[in-house]
Design an enzyme around this catalytic site. Structure first.
Site, PDB file in Angstrom:
ATOM      1  N   LYS A  80      -5.890   6.309   3.924  1.00 46.54           N
ATOM      2  CA  LYS A  80      -6.098   5.106   3.107  1.00 46.54           C
ATOM      3  C   LYS A  80      -6.841   4.074   3.954  1.00 46.54           C
ATOM      4  CE  LYS A  80      -3.497   1.872   0.117  1.00 46.54           C
ATOM      5  NZ  LYS A  80      -2.160   1.488  -0.385  1.00 46.54           N
ATOM      6  N   SER A 163      -1.847   1.052  -5.502  1.00 47.75           N
ATOM      7  CA  SER A 163      -3.126   0.839  -4.855  1.00 47.75           C
ATOM      8  C   SER A 163      -3.644   2.055  -4.086  1.00 47.75           C
ATOM      9  CB  SER A 163      -3.018  -0.333  -3.881  1.00 47.75           C
ATOM     10  OG  SER A 163      -2.191  -0.010  -2.781  1.00 47.75           O
ATOM     11  N   SER A 187       2.809   1.166  -4.534  1.00 46.73           N
ATOM     12  CA  SER A 187       1.450   1.680  -4.325  1.00 46.73           C
ATOM     13  C   SER A 187       1.361   3.127  -3.865  1.00 46.73           C
ATOM     14  CB  SER A 187       0.713   0.801  -3.313  1.00 46.73           C
ATOM     15  OG  SER A 187       0.290  -0.381  -3.943  1.00 46.73           O
TER      16      SER A 187
END
Lengths: 495, 487
Positions: A80, A163, A187
């Site tokens: 990420k 997210s 997330s």
């Protein structure tokens, strides 16, 4: 033989150890898959690092040849783009960090690479992890590899959830075997549910936050995402551990999570919180919840009703505390030392121009909310009160865990929605987090496991919440749920 | 207390001081970067200090220890639980956009400082609190016509903000407070107290009220007052300014004012309306600081002797006058120097030589006690010669001057210059007799009542002995001879 990109991490490690495959082959297969996904414009990567991946794979093979392979040696991973990676651009999906190349490696990625992990690239997310869809990224929305079976819906591009949108999409699309995520309000778990994969957010303090770009410090926590419970356990074992560089990381031993997998849940008590049955929610969500409970009952667990009375306050409390911390955490992006700078007449003009150009709408919205709730005259009414309610929410869980060993809930109200949907209504979007934020406020671990497909053909998962630092129980129950659910569906797009 | 005479009556000043004292530590408050003064710009900056993405503060235990030590030295309450807060504001030399400080729960609570004023009065000034916070960096606007340069060496350095109660009533007291506070910090080894290097900085809070009034007036905060002399000048200026405003029917606006060193005035920096909303909240990167009582106790056990205790000991043990004792303990280095001189010797004599002759010589040369050309051992040697009556007071002063000039020991100088005092009464008597015999007329005049001539005879004998005659012995012999009929 199974396609290399369909292997689980656990299977791949076996094959690598047995010299059935090489890390270079495995990595090349995944890079080819990445390129295919790129052609399909899934927009998963912000910064691919294929050359680095090939190099790491070669080194991995060399290590294995001399018997020095680590726990994740040769496994292609997506990172990420909120984790700082040394020498590799790290953007937080924000224009303001467009050109930022860290000179340091986050503790979590350091541990993964130390164990032999191969980085395919830095993947997309909501800007600064603020979002539940992946749509707020300055690099454009991530597209889910899933599309519904409903003919009216089929043409629409769906969100993978957020997210950690790129992480979830990469794993579902079979272009990465595992990925790092971060979870401030859901997330990791919500995109896992939307994308039909497994994601665990461990206890606050379990993984170091050092080198992870902060959104809301008291809620942020890194975790692992993969296609099986076992794979997330394998990854988390490597990622977790005390770090003296993070004052909020906790010095407790990291158990061998893998030992818990497949263990019996006989006699364990699984709590079903009354307050999570919300009127007007997608009936399929509740049906899946019942199915999950039935699976665990079948496996020998006892299902007990529990109460989490302050649940309804969790969302408003979250949307006070998280923006408050964010407004302060993001003050450092000021154009002075790194990242974007837009010149102005004077210092204040430069700040305003830089931050207006650098931050997207949702980030600006949360900075403004956060600034407001911390302001003189509003602090007591909002921030202080929110902190008090946060303690009550934590207390709810402590009480509940006197009656049960883990809690089963839906992770989100429904299935993945289309890109553009809910965008003009922030409140509707914030509701996505209603089942996930509670445990962040309490600092507890939570895991999301895929359990079935909705009538629209989209995956739905269930969430298990555990006691602080008891990820072991969580993995055990999750693995029983996984086994009972037998989720094997694949998205229409796989590389 | 200084009473200010205005046109309409008498005014009293009310002063409180906020001192920022840089903690002596190995590293910054939340990072491992060095804190040495005078390094090249941005040479002592870690990623944490520069607030790079993902960087986290980790509390430096040494700084905690120093704050607790200081708190104990100020006889203050140590708060076993304290909290670090973020003070949010934007400025180019504040990398994170917030300063980590302690707002509602400081590490040290109420304490006190005793001031020994020259008139013999002791004043007790309350300490409101002491908290730890980060320093900001330095903006330099004079390096380029169009750009501001930023040096982050200071960013993140640990400061103790020490806030006094509004207990001071004159510039003199404010000066005495700063000197005493600095002495305590130096004794404790928690701050070097160098105001010129900025390691101790002072903001002054001042308001005026009519004599006899008990309520406080509106105060102004004066920033950037960076020497004790400037603090006193700023107080002098600001108190007159406020009285002028008040007496001409105006009101004092609560504001922050800046001390302009060059012009010797204070001027408005920002008013209360422009004051920042700092949006304080507990720093989520740091857990509340909880101290183990044993940790505090251990520091208490190892506290050095502090100025007040040392002063008391000097008075009882060496028999010093309270004022002399205060002067000697004001600087630890001076007190240490004095004790070396006084060891095994006459304490009062040693004190006298340190405070009068040595201080005089140092002042004249602009030197500190650490730079003294005469070592404590050497001065002790001189005191020995005086005690043994080898040198008279006057000769000793001469020897001392020579010691300062040459760096030689007293014994060496006495030896080389043949300065030994004559204490042999036979030898002195011989000289006295010779002088009296040669000045028969003056002897007669003296005996007929012209007492003033006594000094003349002393001078003559001293001249003849090159000043080496023991003055007491000489006086005694002269008196005997002049009053008697033995001549």
């Amino acid at each position: 033989m199974t396609k290399l990109t369909d292997l689980t991490i656990t299977e791949a490690v076996h094959k690598l150890n047995a010299k059935d495959i090489s890390a270079v082959e495995l990595t090349d297969a995944h890079i080819a898959a990445c390129e295919k996904a790129d052609k399909a414009a899934l927009n998963i990567f912000i910064t691919p690092t294929y050359d680095l991946a090939r190099h790491q794979a070669k080194e991995s093979d060399a290590r294995r040849a001399v018997g020095q392979a680590g726990a994740l040696d040769g496994i292609p991973l997506a990172i990420k783009d909120l984790f700082c990676t040394k020498g590799v651009r790290t953007t937080a999906a924000s224009h303001i960090l467009n050109n930022f190349v860290p000179t340091y490696e986050s503790t979590v990625t350091q541990k993964l690479f130390g164990a032999g992990g191969v980085m395919l690239g830095k993947v997309n997310l909501d800007e600064f992890a603020m979002g539940s869809s992946g749509v707020t990224s300055a690099f454009g929305p991530t597209i889910s590899p899933w599309s519904g079976t409903d003919p009216a819906q089929a043409a629409r591009k769906l969100v993978p959830g957020g997210s950690s949108s790129g992480s979830a999409a990469a794993i579902a699309a079979r272009i990465a075997m595992g990925a790092t995520g971060t979870d401030t309000g859901g997330s990791i778990r919500q995109p896992a549910s939307f994308s039909g994969i497994v994601g665990i957010r461990p206890t606050y303090g379990r993984c170091s936050r050092w080198g992870v770009i902060a959104y809301a410090s008291s809620l942020d926590q890194a975790g692992s995402m993969a296609r099986t419970v076992g794979d997330t356990a394998l990854m988390l074992r490597t990622m977790a551990g005390f770090d003296p560089k993070d004052a909020t990381s906790v010095d407790v031993p990291v158990p061998d999570y893998l030992a818990a997998l497949g263990g019996s849940v006989k006699g364990m008590k699984i709590g079903i919180p009354h307050e999570y049955r919300i009127d007007g929610i997608n009936p399929e969500t509740n049906a899946l919840w019942d199915k999950g409970a039935a699976i665990l009952r079948e496996a020998g667990a006892e299902i007990v009703p529990i109460n989490l009375p302050h649940t309804k306050y969790a969302l408003p409390v979250y949307y006070i505390i998280a923006p408050a911390e964010a407004s302060s955490n993001l003050a450092r992006y000021d154009g002075v030392r790194f990242g974007l700078r837009v010149e102005g007449e004077n210092l204040n003009d430069m700040y305003a121009a830089t931050r207006f150009a650098g931050f997207g709408k949702e980030v600006r919205r949360r900075i403004m909310i956060g600034t407001y709730v911390l302001s003189a005259g509003y602090y007591d009414a909002y921030y202080r009160k929110a902190q008090r309610v946060r303690r009550l929410i934590r207390h709810d869980f402590l009480q509940a865990f006197e009656k049960c060993d883990a809690i089963l809930t839906p992770p989100s109200p429904g299935t993945a929605f289309a890109i553009g949907e809910k965008q003009d209504d922030p409140l509707q979007m914030y509701l996505e987090d209603v089942f996930t934020v509670t445990l962040n406020l309490a600092g507890l671990p939570g895991i999301c496991v895929p359990v079935g497909l909705a009538q629209n053909g989209l995956p739905m998962g269930l969430q298990l919440i555990g006691r602080a630092f008891d990820e072991t129980t969580l993995f055990k129950v999750a693995s029983a749920l996984e086994k009972g659910a037998g989720f094997t569906a694949k998205p229409p797009f796989t590389a | 207390m200084t009473i200010l005479q205005g046109a309409t009556g008498e005014w009293e000043m009310v002063i409180g001081l906020e001192v920022h004292a840089q903690v002596i530590s190995n590293a910054k408050l939340f990072s491992a970067a060095a804190t040495t003064f005078g390094a090249a710009p941005n040479a002592q900056v870690s990623l944490v200090d520069a607030a790079f993405p993902g960087m986290l503060p980790v509390l430096n235990e040494k700084c905690i220890e120093q704050a607790v030590r200081t708190g104990l030295g100020l006889k203050a309450q140590i708060n076993l639980t304290s909290v670090f807060d973020r003070k949010n504001y934007f400025y180019a030399d504040l990398p994170a956009g917030y300063q980590i400080s302690q707002f509602t729960q400081p590490i040290v609570g109420k304490g006190e400082i005793l001031l020994d004023m020259p008139d013999g009065v002791t004043r007790c000034i309350g300490i409101t609190r002491l908290h730890l916070e980060q320093d900001a960096g330095k903006s330099m606007h004079d390096q380029s016509p169009s750009e501001t340069f930023v040096d982050l060496n200071r960013a993140g350095v640990a400061l103790m903000e020490i806030v006094s109660e509004p207990d001071m009533r004159s510039g003199e007291e404010a000066g005495a407070y700063l000197k005493k506070l600095r002495a305590i910090l130096r004794y404790l080894g928690t701050c070097d107290g160098n105001m010129e290097e900025g390691s101790m900085r002072c903001d002054v809070n001042l308001s005026m009220r009519r004599k006899g009034e008990t309520a406080f007036g509106t105060r102004c905060e004066i920033k950037n007052v960076n020497s004790i002399r400037f603090v006193q000048q700023a107080i002098e200026y600001e108190s007159h300014r406020q009285v002028e405003v008040l007496e001409s029917g105006g009101t004092i606006i609560q504001e922050t004012r800046l001390w302009d060193t060059a012009k010797g005035i204070t001027r408005t920096m920002r008013s209360k309306e422009d004051a920042h909303d700092y949006r304080y909240f507990p720093d989520p990167d740091l857990l509340p600081l909880v101290l183990d009582p044993a940790f505090v106790e251990n520091i208490r056990q190892h506290l050095p002797e502090l100025p007040d205790d040392k002063r008391a000991r000097f008075i009882t043990y060496y028999g010093l006058k309270p004022y002399d004792a205060s002067v000697l303990v004001a600087e630890k280095a001076t007190a240490d120097f004095f004790e070396l001189v006084a060891a095994g010797r006459d304490g009062k004599l040693a004190a006298n030589w340190v405070t009068v002759e040595l201080f005089g010589a140092l002042n004249k040369r602009g030197k500190t006690i650490e730079e003294s050309p005469v070592s404590a051992e050497a001065l002790g040697g001189l005191v020995d010669l005086i005690s043994a009556q080898i040198l008279s007071g006057r000769m000793a002063k001469e020897v001392f001057e020579a010691m300062v000039e040459t760096g030689q020991s007293a014994a060496q100088i006495v030896e080389e210059r043949g300065l030994k005092q004559v204490t042999d009464s036979g030898a002195i008597e011989k000289e006295v007799d010779a002088i009296l015999a040669a000045n028969g007329d003056k002897v007669a005049e003296y005996r007929s009542g012209k007492d003033k001539l006594f000094g003349f005879f002393v001078g003559q004998v001293m001249k003849a002995t090159e000043g080496k005659a023991n003055p007491a012995l000489l006086n005694e012999l002269l008196k005997k001879k002049l009053s008697g009929s033995a001549v």
